[in-house]
Design a protein around this motif. Structure first.
Motif, PDB file in Angstrom:
ATOM      1  N   ASP A 183      -1.466  -6.037  -4.923  1.00 56.44           N
ATOM      2  CA  ASP A 183      -2.835  -5.904  -4.218  1.00 56.44           C
ATOM      3  C   ASP A 183      -4.326  -6.721  -4.243  1.00 56.44           C
ATOM      4  OD1 ASP A 183      -3.526  -4.275  -0.964  1.00 56.44           O
ATOM      5  OD2 ASP A 183      -5.167  -3.806  -2.266  1.00 56.44           O
ATOM      6  N   ASP A 235      -0.011   2.342  13.556  1.00 56.17           N
ATOM      7  CA  ASP A 235       1.354   1.661  13.353  1.00 56.17           C
ATOM      8  C   ASP A 235       2.232   2.057  12.512  1.00 56.17           C
ATOM      9  OD1 ASP A 235       0.225   0.038  11.806  1.00 56.17           O
ATOM     10  OD2 ASP A 235       1.186  -1.799  13.610  1.00 56.17           O
ATOM     11  N   GLN A 260       1.310  12.289  -9.684  1.00 58.63           N
ATOM     12  CA  GLN A 260       0.195  13.249  -9.562  1.00 58.63           C
ATOM     13  C   GLN A 260       0.905  14.134  -8.888  1.00 58.63           C
ATOM     14  OE1 GLN A 260      -3.187  11.696  -7.482  1.00 58.63           O
ATOM     15  NE2 GLN A 260      -3.922  14.373  -6.941  1.00 58.63           N
ATOM     16  N   LEU A 274      -0.312  -1.978  -7.725  1.00 61.49           N
ATOM     17  CA  LEU A 274      -2.755  -2.489  -7.177  1.00 61.49           C
ATOM     18  C   LEU A 274      -2.766  -4.028  -7.501  1.00 61.49           C
ATOM     19  CD1 LEU A 274      -3.838   0.912  -8.946  1.00 61.49           C
ATOM     20  CD2 LEU A 274      -4.362   0.675  -6.265  1.00 61.49           C
ATOM     21  N   PHE A 304       2.629   5.811  -2.939  1.00 61.32           N
ATOM     22  CA  PHE A 304       3.334   6.835  -3.498  1.00 61.32           C
ATOM     23  C   PHE A 304       4.122   7.257  -4.303  1.00 61.32           C
ATOM     24  CE2 PHE A 304       4.454   6.268   1.301  1.00 61.32           C
ATOM     25  CZ  PHE A 304       3.754   8.345   1.863  1.00 61.32           C
ATOM     26  N   GLU A 345       1.584   8.645   6.911  1.00 60.35           N
ATOM     27  CA  GLU A 345       2.108   9.759   6.070  1.00 60.35           C
ATOM     28  C   GLU A 345       0.466  10.476   5.247  1.00 60.35           C
ATOM     29  OE1 GLU A 345       5.786   9.825   5.357  1.00 60.35           O
ATOM     30  OE2 GLU A 345       5.677  11.678   4.386  1.00 60.35           O
ATOM     31  N   ILE A 346       0.523   9.043   4.734  1.00 66.24           N
ATOM     32  CA  ILE A 346      -0.685   9.241   3.449  1.00 66.24           C
ATOM     33  C   ILE A 346      -1.716  10.029   4.065  1.00 66.24           C
ATOM     34  CG2 ILE A 346      -1.945   8.360   1.366  1.00 66.24           C
ATOM     35  CD1 ILE A 346       0.167   5.986   2.216  1.00 66.24           C
ATOM     36  N   ARG A 361       0.596  -1.475   0.006  1.00 67.69           N
ATOM     37  CA  ARG A 361      -0.338   0.284  -0.065  1.00 67.69           C
ATOM     38  C   ARG A 361       0.851   1.551  -0.228  1.00 67.69           C
ATOM     39  NH1 ARG A 361      -2.568  -1.619   3.681  1.00 67.69           N
ATOM     40  NH2 ARG A 361      -1.743   0.395   5.237  1.00 67.69           N
ATOM     41  N   ALA A 362       2.202   0.708   0.807  1.00 70.43           N
ATOM     42  CA  ALA A 362       2.707   2.505   0.340  1.00 70.43           C
ATOM     43  C   ALA A 362       3.468   2.854  -1.036  1.00 70.43           C
ATOM     44  CB  ALA A 362       3.947   1.973   2.016  1.00 70.43           C
ATOM     45  N   MET A 388      -7.166   1.527  -1.791  1.00 69.82           N
ATOM     46  CA  MET A 388      -5.861   1.507  -2.313  1.00 69.82           C
ATOM     47  C   MET A 388      -5.542   2.841  -3.183  1.00 69.82           C
ATOM     48  SD  MET A 388      -3.566  -0.545  -1.919  1.00 69.82           S
ATOM     49  CE  MET A 388      -2.425  -1.351  -2.951  1.00 69.82           C
ATOM     50  N   THR A 389      -6.803   3.756  -4.545  1.00 70.92           N
ATOM     51  CA  THR A 389      -5.751   4.717  -4.910  1.00 70.92           C
ATOM     52  C   THR A 389      -6.584   5.540  -4.124  1.00 70.92           C
ATOM     53  OG1 THR A 389      -7.955   5.060  -5.227  1.00 70.92           O
ATOM     54  CG2 THR A 389      -6.605   3.208  -6.535  1.00 70.92           C
ATOM     55  N   LEU A 390      -5.637   6.797  -3.899  1.00 72.49           N
ATOM     56  CA  LEU A 390      -5.231   8.474  -3.856  1.00 72.49           C
ATOM     57  C   LEU A 390      -7.093   8.913  -4.187  1.00 72.49           C
ATOM     58  CD1 LEU A 390      -1.954   9.908  -4.923  1.00 72.49           C
ATOM     59  CD2 LEU A 390      -2.703   8.558  -2.762  1.00 72.49           C
ATOM     60  N   LEU A 445      -8.551  10.392  -1.064  1.00 73.79           N
ATOM     61  CA  LEU A 445      -9.726  11.307  -1.004  1.00 73.79           C
ATOM     62  C   LEU A 445     -10.823  11.733  -0.522  1.00 73.79           C
ATOM     63  CD1 LEU A 445      -7.128  12.896  -3.717  1.00 73.79           C
ATOM     64  CD2 LEU A 445      -6.714  13.537  -0.888  1.00 73.79           C
ATOM     65  N   SER A 475       2.136   1.956  -3.669  1.00 73.62           N
ATOM     66  CA  SER A 475       1.152   2.142  -4.133  1.00 73.62           C
ATOM     67  C   SER A 475       0.593   4.145  -4.185  1.00 73.62           C
ATOM     68  CB  SER A 475       0.017   1.407  -3.856  1.00 73.62           C
ATOM     69  OG  SER A 475      -1.488   1.987  -4.433  1.00 73.62           O
ATOM     70  N   LYS A 515      -9.605   7.453  -4.202  1.00 72.70           N
ATOM     71  CA  LYS A 515     -10.902   6.783  -3.095  1.00 72.70           C
ATOM     72  C   LYS A 515     -10.531   6.892  -1.722  1.00 72.70           C
ATOM     73  CE  LYS A 515     -12.710   3.231  -5.348  1.00 72.70           C
ATOM     74  NZ  LYS A 515     -12.365   2.183  -6.488  1.00 72.70           N
ATOM     75  N   GLN A 563       1.507   6.641  -6.255  1.00 77.32           N
ATOM     76  CA  GLN A 563       0.319   7.536  -7.134  1.00 77.32           C
ATOM     77  C   GLN A 563       0.575   9.250  -6.154  1.00 77.32           C
ATOM     78  OE1 GLN A 563      -3.413   6.032  -6.582  1.00 77.32           O
ATOM     79  NE2 GLN A 563      -2.249   4.462  -5.404  1.00 77.32           N
ATOM     80  N   ILE A 564       1.433   9.579  -5.093  1.00 75.32           N
ATOM     81  CA  ILE A 564       1.315  10.958  -5.313  1.00 75.32           C
ATOM     82  C   ILE A 564       2.679  11.330  -5.942  1.00 75.32           C
ATOM     83  CG2 ILE A 564       2.263  12.394  -3.282  1.00 75.32           C
ATOM     84  CD1 ILE A 564       0.875  10.445  -0.925  1.00 75.32           C
ATOM     85  N   LYS A 609      -4.160  17.803   1.167  1.00 72.77           N
ATOM     86  CA  LYS A 609      -5.025  17.614   0.566  1.00 72.77           C
ATOM     87  C   LYS A 609      -6.156  18.883  -0.276  1.00 72.77           C
ATOM     88  CE  LYS A 609      -4.182  17.189  -4.566  1.00 72.77           C
ATOM     89  NZ  LYS A 609      -2.676  17.982  -4.787  1.00 72.77           N
ATOM     90  N   LYS A 662      -9.343   0.664   4.423  1.00 73.77           N
ATOM     91  CA  LYS A 662      -7.699   1.514   3.594  1.00 73.77           C
ATOM     92  C   LYS A 662      -8.228   1.501   2.308  1.00 73.77           C
ATOM     93  CE  LYS A 662      -5.163   2.027   7.953  1.00 73.77           C
ATOM     94  NZ  LYS A 662      -3.568   1.223   7.753  1.00 73.77           N
ATOM     95  N   GLU A 696       3.839   5.132   7.093  1.00 73.94           N
ATOM     96  CA  GLU A 696       3.746   5.227   5.765  1.00 73.94           C
ATOM     97  C   GLU A 696       1.818   5.224   5.757  1.00 73.94           C
ATOM     98  OE1 GLU A 696       5.242   3.065   6.315  1.00 73.94           O
ATOM     99  OE2 GLU A 696       7.077   3.346   5.594  1.00 73.94           O
ATOM    100  N   ASP A 697       1.404   4.677   6.337  1.00 76.93           N
ATOM    101  CA  ASP A 697       0.171   4.496   6.053  1.00 76.93           C
ATOM    102  C   ASP A 697      -0.192   6.425   7.041  1.00 76.93           C
ATOM    103  OD1 ASP A 697      -0.146   2.718   5.209  1.00 76.93           O
ATOM    104  OD2 ASP A 697      -1.700   2.035   6.397  1.00 76.93           O
ATOM    105  N   TRP A 706      -0.831  13.275   3.950  1.00 75.99           N
ATOM    106  CA  TRP A 706      -0.954  14.010   2.952  1.00 75.99           C
ATOM    107  C   TRP A 706      -2.295  14.158   2.339  1.00 75.99           C
ATOM    108  CZ3 TRP A 706      -3.243  12.259  -1.628  1.00 75.99           C
ATOM    109  CH2 TRP A 706      -2.615  13.036  -2.456  1.00 75.99           C
TER     110      TRP A 706
END
Lengths: 371, 170
Positions: free
Chosen positions: A202, B33, A177, A199, A171, B39-40, A166-167, B142-144, B148, A169, B146, A173-174, B47, B140, B36-37, B43
C-alpha cells in the motif's frame, strides 16, 4: 506525409495576376494543386480559416486591408502565424517584405521577378512546412492522449488496486488480533508477514501515485514560510520522532521561498523521514535544518548523523525505485527521493548531497527566495 | 440531554453506553461499494460497541433512491432520514461526487452532514469534495488501530459533541 493535392489560397485583387499564378502552377509536375481564390483581405481571411491551405499566396496591397494587417489577423492568440504565407510584393517594397517576414510570413516573392521556378521553390517549401506542422500537431495530440492514459492508470492504481490490498491487510490484522489464541506461533508469524507485506504494498502504491501526480498537478508558486512549513512537517512525523527519541533542531529564522506548499511539504517530509530511517543503531538520531543565502536563493540543508551514502551513489539515489539497502535492513520504496528531486526541479530549484559514510549525510535544497 | 463524557482515551468498550445522547437512535448511512470495506466498518462499530442503526447502499443510484425514498425504498420504514452519511467517492455508475452534489443541492438533504470516506488522497478530490459541501474528508485508514481511532472519534464528535439538526426535538 506529402499531400496529394496541396491546397493553395490566392488572395489577390487582380484577376489577371491570379490567372498568371495559376498558369505557372499548372506547369508544376510535382503536385496537382487545388486553388481557392479571394479578391479582398477580409473575405480572404475567412477563406483561409475554412480551407486551412498548405500555402497562401498573399498580395501585399489589397483593396480593404493590406497584406501586413492580413498577417496580424491570421495570427493565433499567441501571435503565431501557423499557416505558411508567401507575401507577393512589388519592386521597391523591400521594407514591406521585411516587415512581413517579421510578422510571421514564411517567404516573399517580388511579382516582377517571379518565374515558375522560384514560385515552385517557395511553394514546395511551404507545403513541406505544412506537412511538418501537421506531424508536430499529431504528435502533440498523441502525447496529450498518452498523458490522459497515464492519469487514468494512476486512478486505477489508486482505487482498484488498493481496495483488495486493504481487504487483505485489514482482515489479516483482524485474524492476528482476534484469533491470536487459535493460531500457533508459526501461524501467527505467517499472518504477520501477510499484514506487513500488504502494508508495504500500500505504501508503494501510495508513493507511486504521489510521483505520477506531481507532474499532472498545476503548481502554485507563492511565498511559503519555511519555518511554519518545517514545524508542520516535524509535527506530522511526531510519532516516529518520539519513538526514536530523535533530536531535531531547526535553525531560527528560516526564510520564505517562492514555491508550492504541497511540493515543499513532500520534499522536507521525505528528507526528514529518510534521516530517521537511515540511522546508526549505536547513536541517538540528530537532525539539523539550517540555511544560508546565496544571491537570490536560499540553500536549506538537512544534516543527519546517520549511516551516510558512498560518493559513487550520490546521483543514483535520486532515481526512481533505486534502493541501496534491502527492505529488511531499512524499509523503503525507492520512490521518496525521486519525488524530492522532481518536486525541487519543478520549482526551479536544485538538490544535491554530501556525505561521510558512517558519520553523516547532508542534503542541500536550493530554492528561489521570496523577494 | 447533555451527557458528560470522560476523555476519549479512557473510554473502554464495555463501559460505553454507545455515545447516544438521547433515546433517539441516529441512523448512519454508509455508501460503500466494497463488501470488504463495509464489513471492516461493521467490525469496527461492533468492536467499539457503537449501536447505531446502520444502512448501506452499494452505489450512487442506490444511495439516491434511499435518500429520496423511492424505488425499493418506497416504504419509509426501510429508509429513514440518516443522521450522518459516510460516502465513498469511487462508486460504480453514479459516483460519490455526484451523490454529494445532489445532496448538497437539495433543500432538505443538504442538512445531513456528509463525511467523505475514501482511499483517494488526490488533492483534486479533496478540493472538489469540500467545494461541493462535504462536511469532512477522511482517508480510509490502513491499520485497525487507526481505523478504530477514526471511528471512535467520528462517533464521539458527531453524536457526542456536535448538535445535529432535529436532534433536540422530542
Amino acid at each position: 506525409m506529402i499531400q496529394k493535392d496541396p491546397k493553395i489560397c490566392i488572395i489577390e485583387d487582380s484577376p489577371q495576376e491570379r490567372e498568371v499564378f495559376r498558369r505557372y502552377l499548372l506547369q508544376d509536375t510535382d503536385y496537382r494543386y487545388a486553388f481557392f481564390e479571394e479578391e479582398s483581405g477580409e473575405r480572404g481571411l475567412v477563406l483561409c480559416r475554412t480551407v486551412q491551405p498548405d500555402c497562401i499566396l498573399l498580395d501585399s496591397t489589397l483593396p480593404d486591408i493590406d497584406g501586413l494587417e492580413f498577417l496580424s489577423e491570421l495570427a493565433d492568440e499567441s501571435g503565431l502565424v501557423t499557416l505558411p504565407v508567401i507575401m507577393l510584393t512589388s519592386v521597391g517594397d523591400e521594407a514591406v517584405a521585411l516587415e512581413a517576414m517579421k510578422r510571421g510570413a514564411q517567404d516573399y516573392l517580388v511579382k516582377d521577378e517571379m518565374t515558375p521556378g522560384n514560385l515552385f521553390r517557395a511553394i514546395h517549401n511551404a507545403i513541406e512546412r505544412s506537412a511538418m506542422r501537421r506531424i508536430v500537431e499529431q504528435q502533440r495530440h498523441d502525447l496529450e492522449r498518452k498523458n490522459q492514459e497515464i492519469e487514468a492508470f494512476a486512478y486505477a492504481l489508486a482505487h482498484d488496486l488498493r481496495a483488495p490490498i486493504r481487504a487483505i491487510s485489514s482482515f489479516g490484522q483482524i485474524v492476528a488480533q482476534e484469533y491470536h489464541e487459535a493460531l500457533d506461533d508459526e501461524g501467527r508469524r505467517y499472518v504477520d508477514i501477510i499484514v506487513r507485506s500488504s502494508l508495504q504494498m500500500d505504501r508503494l502504491i501510495n508513493e507511486l501515485l504521489n510521483y505520477t501526480r506531481i507532474e499532472h498537478r498545476s503548481i502554485r508558486l507563492r511565498s511559503v514560510a519555511l519555518d511554519v512549513l518545517l514545524s508542520q512537517v516535524v509535527n506530522n512525523l511526531g510519532e516516529r520522532i518520539a519513538a526514536l527519541q530523535a533530536i531535531i533542531t531547526i535553525a531560527a529564522g528560516l526564510p520564505s521561498v517562492e514555491g508550492d506548499a504541497t511540493l515543499l511539504t513532500q520534499i522536507f517530509t521525505n528528507l526528514i523521514d529518510n534521516a530517521l530511517t537511515y540511522r546508526r543503531a549505536d547513536v541517538p538520531v540528530r537532525i539539523e535544518v539550517a540555511w544560508h543565502k546565496e544571491v537570490d536563493n536560499a540553500i536549506i540543508y538537512i544534516t543527519d548523523n546517520g549511516i551516510g551514502i558512498a560518493a559513487k551513489h550520490y546521483d543514483k539515489i535520486f532515481n526512481i525505485f533505486q534502493r541501496l539497502h534491502s527492505d529488511e535492513e531499512y524499509p523503503g520504496t525507492g520512490i521518496g527521493l525521486a519525488i524530492v528531486k522532481k518536486a525541487t526541479e519543478l520549482m526551479g530549484g536544485q538538490i544535491w548531497i554530501e556525505s561521510v559514510v558512517g558519520e553523516r549525510t547532508c542534503f542541500y535544497v536550493k530554492l528561489p527566495l521570496h523577494t | 440531554m447533555c451527557l458528560s463524557l470522560p476523555p476519549i482515551t479512557h473510554l473502554h468498550a464495555r463501559e460505553r453506553p454507545g455515545i447516544m445522547v438521547s433515546n433517539i437512535l441516529y441512523p448512519l448511512l454508509i455508501v460503500e461499494d466494497s463488501d470488504e470495506d463495509f464489513e471492516i466498518l461493521q467490525w469496527a462499530l461492533k468492536k467499539l460497541s457503537i449501536k447505531l442503526p446502520v444502512y448501506r447502499c452499494r452505489d450512487g443510484d442506490d444511495a439516491l433512491d434511499f435518500l429520496y425514498q423511492r424505488g425499493v425504498y418506497q416504504d419509509a420504514v426501510n429508509a429513514p432520514r440518516p443522521a450522518i452519511i459516510l460516502l465513498d467517492l469511487k462508486l460504480t455508475a453514479t459516483d460519490g461526487l455526484e451523490v454529494l452534489h445532489t445532496i448538497k443541492h437539495d433543500a432538505q438533504l443538504k442538512m445531513i452532514p456528509v463525511i467523505v470516506w475514501t482511499t483517494s488522497s488526490d488533492p483534486k478530490d479533496i478540493e472538489i469534495s469540500f467545494k461541493q459541501g462535504a462536511n469532512s474528508y477522511m482517508l480510509k485508514p490502513m491499520t485497525l488501530e487507526k481505523l478504530l481511532q477514526a471511528i471512535e472519534l467520528l462517533n464521539h464528535y458527531w453524536f457526542g459533541i456536535a448538535v445535529l439538526p432535529h436532534s433536540l426535538e422530542t
